[in-house]
Scaffold this motif. Structure first.
Motif, PDB file in Angstrom:
ATOM      1  N   VAL A  51       0.931  -1.079   0.272  1.00  0.00           N
ATOM      2  CA  VAL A  51      -0.373  -0.297   0.530  1.00  0.00           C
ATOM      3  C   VAL A  51       0.619   1.482  -0.061  1.00  0.00           C
ATOM      4  O   VAL A  51       1.509   1.849   0.661  1.00  0.00           O
ATOM      5  N   ASP A  52       0.970   2.119  -1.174  1.00  0.00           N
ATOM      6  CA  ASP A  52       1.783   3.653  -1.087  1.00  0.00           C
ATOM      7  C   ASP A  52       2.909   3.074  -0.726  1.00  0.00           C
ATOM      8  O   ASP A  52       3.459   3.991  -0.061  1.00  0.00           O
TER       9      ASP A  52
ATOM     10  N   ILE B 131       1.918  -3.280   7.400  1.00  0.00           N
ATOM     11  CA  ILE B 131       0.997  -3.312   7.601  1.00  0.00           C
ATOM     12  C   ILE B 131       0.555  -4.477   7.481  1.00  0.00           C
ATOM     13  O   ILE B 131       0.950  -5.807   7.203  1.00  0.00           O
TER      14      ILE B 131
ATOM     15  N   PHE C  56      -8.371  -2.830   6.300  1.00  0.00           N
ATOM     16  CA  PHE C  56      -6.518  -2.182   7.484  1.00  0.00           C
ATOM     17  C   PHE C  56      -7.340  -2.632   8.859  1.00  0.00           C
ATOM     18  O   PHE C  56      -8.059  -2.479   9.416  1.00  0.00           O
TER      19      PHE C  56
ATOM     20  N   MET D  53      -0.661  -0.838  11.788  1.00  0.00           N
ATOM     21  CA  MET D  53       0.422  -0.281  11.057  1.00  0.00           C
ATOM     22  C   MET D  53       1.257  -0.275  11.948  1.00  0.00           C
ATOM     23  O   MET D  53       1.247   0.426  12.763  1.00  0.00           O
TER      24      MET D  53
ATOM     25  N   TYR E 138      -2.051   9.926   7.474  1.00  0.00           N
ATOM     26  CA  TYR E 138      -1.674   8.376   6.745  1.00  0.00           C
ATOM     27  C   TYR E 138      -3.206   7.979   6.247  1.00  0.00           C
ATOM     28  O   TYR E 138      -3.067   6.524   6.103  1.00  0.00           O
TER      29      TYR E 138
ATOM     30  N   PHE F  55      -3.730   4.364   4.471  1.00  0.00           N
ATOM     31  CA  PHE F  55      -3.274   3.273   4.036  1.00  0.00           C
ATOM     32  C   PHE F  55      -4.054   2.383   4.603  1.00  0.00           C
ATOM     33  O   PHE F  55      -4.198   1.607   5.477  1.00  0.00           O
TER      34      PHE F  55
END
Length: 131
Positions: free
Chosen positions: A23-24, A49, A57, A60, A123, A126
């Motif tokens: 993710v990114d 993550i 999610f 993290m 953030y 994420f």
């Protein structure tokens, strides 16, 4: 990533995590076997993550220049913040490597705090599946 990414006494250590996506630019790790959390240390990444089985999610973790855990952002019920054990909430904990009488491990973790507006903005990319 092997046994926390290690090579011990000249022997390869069994893998305990595998990278299942990104993710990114941040690796999404999944535990192998009985490993369910994220590692306490990192060899090269500044963050990892973990997603829930449905792809949402979950948490993290962030690591300092010495590759030691210093902050965790999580999305799950935190009774101290919501008053119940059912409502998930974005929150964070800070860690230091000083052993605490109240700790069961090598880290001292602060009580959960709600993410600030600035942290949410920084953030947000994420927080897959979090509204």
């Amino acid at each position: 990533m092997g046994g926390r990414g290690s090579y011990a006494a000249g022997n390869n250590v069994e893998y305990t995590y595998k990278t299942v996506g990104m993710v990114d630019g941040v690796k999404i790790l999944q535990g192998i076997g009985n490993k369910h959390g994220l590692p306490e240390s990192s060899h090269s990444s500044e963050a990892y993550i973990k997603l829930k089985p449905d792809g949402t999610f979950h948490e993290m973790r962030f690591y300092n220049k010495e590759h030691v855990l210093y902050m965790e952002i999580a999305y799950h019920p935190e009774q101290a913040l919501t008053g119940n054990r059912h409502t998930p909430i974005l929150h964070y904990h800070l860690y230091d490597d000083k052993f605490s009488k109240n700790s069961t491990g090598p880290f001292h973790r602060t009580k959960a705090k709600v993410l600030s507006k600035e942290m949410k903005q920084k953030y947000n990319k994420f927080f897959v599946g979090v509204e």
